[in-house]
Motif scaffolding. Structure first.
Motif, short mmCIF file in Angstrom:
data_model
loop_
_atom_site.label_atom_id
_atom_site.label_comp_id
_atom_site.label_asym_id
_atom_site.label_seq_id
_atom_site.Cartn_x
_atom_site.Cartn_y
_atom_site.Cartn_z
N CYS A 113 0.85 -1.17 0.00
CA CYS A 113 0.00 0.00 0.00
C CYS A 113 0.90 1.24 0.00
CB CYS A 113 -0.89 -0.02 1.25
SG CYS A 113 -2.02 1.36 1.40
N ALA A 114 0.41 2.30 -0.63
CA ALA A 114 1.19 3.54 -0.68
C ALA A 114 0.27 4.75 -0.56
CB ALA A 114 1.97 3.60 -1.99
N ALA A 115 0.84 5.86 -0.12
CA ALA A 115 0.05 7.08 0.02
C ALA A 115 0.92 8.29 -0.25
CB ALA A 115 -0.55 7.18 1.43
N ASP A 116 0.30 9.30 -0.86
CA ASP A 116 1.00 10.57 -1.12
C ASP A 116 -0.03 11.63 -1.48
OD1 ASP A 116 4.20 11.17 -1.72
OD2 ASP A 116 2.80 12.63 -2.57
N ARG A 117 0.29 12.86 -1.19
CA ARG A 117 -0.62 13.95 -1.53
C ARG A 117 -0.57 14.24 -3.03
NH1 ARG A 117 -2.98 16.77 2.48
NH2 ARG A 117 -3.48 18.39 0.97
N ASN A 118 0.51 13.88 -3.66
CA ASN A 118 0.69 14.12 -5.09
C ASN A 118 0.49 12.80 -5.84
OD1 ASN A 118 1.57 14.63 -7.69
ND2 ASN A 118 3.35 15.80 -7.05
N TYR A 119 -0.57 12.70 -6.60
CA TYR A 119 -0.88 11.42 -7.24
C TYR A 119 0.21 11.01 -8.24
CZ TYR A 119 -2.22 13.43 -11.77
OH TYR A 119 -2.21 14.05 -12.99
N ARG A 120 0.94 11.97 -8.78
CA ARG A 120 1.98 11.64 -9.76
C ARG A 120 3.09 10.81 -9.13
NH1 ARG A 120 0.36 16.77 -10.60
NH2 ARG A 120 -0.44 17.32 -12.67
#
Length: 123
Positions: free
Chosen positions: A95-102
């Motif tokens: 699983c991964a997460a970031d505010r920037n979808y790129r």
């Protein structure tokens, strides 16, 4: 400290289904894109799917039509429904997460990772 905890991995027969979950904690996830990557033995980690805060989705060509990503923002949880599983889908799923979808969809460099969950597909 942001934590991502995956669950739902296991052993499934070729053609079967499995649903992975990823619960996020330790932060405010409003606006975050969540995603899934996978890594098979001897191979590089690869992008599988992602979902933006507003619900927009992205899929790798290899899983389009078979996998569905969804999220429950009230629970800070993202899901990956995997149907018609193939032997080549076997991998550790992250699983991964970031505010920037790129950073998830394009560069594969999200700010946060889970510890991974094993998916094994028997032929």
């Amino acid at each position: 400290q942001v934590q991502l905890v995956e669950s739902g991995g296991g052993l499934v027969q070729d053609g079967g289904s499995l649903r992975l979950s990823c619960a996020a904690s330790g932060g405010t996830f409003s606006g975050y894109t969540m995603g899934w990557f996978r890594q098979a033995p001897g191979k590089e980690r690869e992008f599988v799917a992602a979902i933006r805060w507003t619900g927009g989705t992205y899929y790798a060509d290899s899983v389009k039509g078979r996998f569905t990503i969804s999220r429950d923002n009230t629970k800070n949880t993202v899901y990956l429904q995997m149907d018609s599983l193939k032997f080549e889908d076997a991998a550790v799923y992250y699983c991964a997460a970031d505010r920037n979808y790129r950073r998830i969809v394009i560069s594969g460099t999200p700010g946060y990772w889970g510890q991974g969950t094993q998916v094994t597909v028997s032929s």
